[in-house]
Design an enzyme around this catalytic site. Structure first.
Site, PDB file in Angstrom:
ATOM      1  N   ASP A 144       0.022 -14.852   1.314  1.00 53.01           N
ATOM      2  CA  ASP A 144      -0.706 -14.647   0.058  1.00 53.01           C
ATOM      3  C   ASP A 144      -1.243 -15.979  -0.435  1.00 53.01           C
ATOM      4  O   ASP A 144      -0.624 -17.031  -0.209  1.00 53.01           O
ATOM      5  CB  ASP A 144       0.204 -14.042  -1.010  1.00 53.01           C
ATOM      6  CG  ASP A 144       0.687 -12.647  -0.647  1.00 53.01           C
ATOM      7  OD1 ASP A 144      -0.096 -11.886  -0.065  1.00 53.01           O
ATOM      8  OD2 ASP A 144       1.858 -12.326  -0.940  1.00 53.01           O
ATOM      9  N   ASP A 178      -4.553  -7.083  -0.045  1.00 60.69           N
ATOM     10  CA  ASP A 178      -4.051  -6.462  -1.275  1.00 60.69           C
ATOM     11  C   ASP A 178      -5.205  -6.040  -2.176  1.00 60.69           C
ATOM     12  O   ASP A 178      -5.174  -4.962  -2.793  1.00 60.69           O
ATOM     13  CB  ASP A 178      -3.151  -7.441  -2.029  1.00 60.69           C
ATOM     14  CG  ASP A 178      -1.909  -7.808  -1.247  1.00 60.69           C
ATOM     15  OD1 ASP A 178      -1.443  -6.980  -0.452  1.00 60.69           O
ATOM     16  OD2 ASP A 178      -1.406  -8.933  -1.429  1.00 60.69           O
TER      17      ASP A 178
END
Length: 205
Positions: A144, A178
Site C-alpha cells: 500500500d 483498493d
C-alpha cells in the site's frame, strides 16, 4: 457490451497497480514516504491481512485468507462472464470489471510477492534476490502507498468517547487495487437501479 472492453479495463488497472507497487517496493524501505501535499502522501506500508490491516489469527491464517481470495476471484470472474453473456447493463459490467481487477491485483501480492521480493525492513527490497524472497507461496504481503490525511487535529471535547483525542481523517493507506474495488462497489450502490434493472412484467408491458 462485449467481453473485450471489461478485459481491457482489467488489464489497464492491473498494469498501473503492479507497476506502482513494484516501484514503491524497489525504491522505498518500509515506512518511507514522500509528501506531495499536506493532504496527500506516498507512504509505503505492507498489509499482511484483510482490509484495514485486520488479520486472521493463527499459523494458517494467511494461507486461509489467500485461499479464500482465490475462490472469490473465480466467483467474480464467473459473475462478469455471466453478466456479459446475459446482456447486463454497462454500469454492472464496468463495476464488476473494476472489482475483479482490484481483487486480482491484491491477490498477485498475496500469492507471489513473498517469493519475488526480499524484506523491506530498514532496506529497499530487491526483485528476485539470489537469496530468495521474504516468504513462501501464498504468504506475500499487499503493498500500500496512497495516503490522504485530509485533516489532522484534536476533536472537540463535547464529542462522546473521542472528544479531546487526536484524530486523522482519512487515516488508512491503500493502493490502486483498493481504489478499483471501492469504485466498483460505489458504482453498484450509486447506480443500483441502472446496474440491476427490474424486468417488466407482462402487465406493465
Amino acid at each position: 457490451m462485449s467481453l473485450k472492453k471489461p478485459i481491457l479495463i482489467i488489464i489497464l488497472i492491473l498494469l498501473v497497480d503492479q507497476i506502482s507497487k513494484i516501484y514503491v517496493k524497489t525504491h522505498f524501505s518500509l515506512g518511507d514516504g514522500v509528501k506531495v501535499f499536506d493532504w496527500f502522501q506516498f507512504l509505503f506500508v505492507e498489509n499482511e491481512g484483510m482490509a484495514w490491516g485486520a488479520k486472521i489469527p493463527g499459523e494458517y491464517g494467511k494461507l486461509i485468507l489467500t485461499t479464500f481470495r482465490l475462490f472469490a476471484i473465480v466467483g467474480i470472474a464467473y459473475w462478469l462472464w455471466d453478466s456479459v453473456r446475459k446482456g447486463g447493463s454497462k454500469v454492472l459490467i464496468v463495476a464488476i470489471a473494476l472489482i475483479f481487477a482490484g481483487a486480482f491485483g491484491n491477490i498477485i501480492d498475496s500469492v507471489f510477492y513473498g517469493l519475488i521480493f526480499n524484506d523491506s525492513h530498514h532496506q529497499v527490497a530487491s526483485m528476485f534476490p539470489p537469496e530468495g524472497g521474504y516468504g513462501t507461496l501464498f504468504h506475500g504481503k499487499v503493498v500500500d502507498m496512497l495516503y490522504f490525511p485530509l485533516w489532522k487535529g484534536y476533536l472537540p471535547e463535547w464529542i462522546p468517547f473521542w472528544g479531546g483525542k487526536f484524530f486523522t481523517f482519512f487515516d488508512p493507506v491503500f493502493n490502486i487495487a483498493d481504489m478499483s474495488i471501492s469504485t466498483g462497489v460505489g458504482l453498484l450502490i450509486a447506480f443500483n437501479k441502472r446496474a440491476f434493472p427490474k424486468k417488466k412484467t407482462e402487465e406493465e408491458e
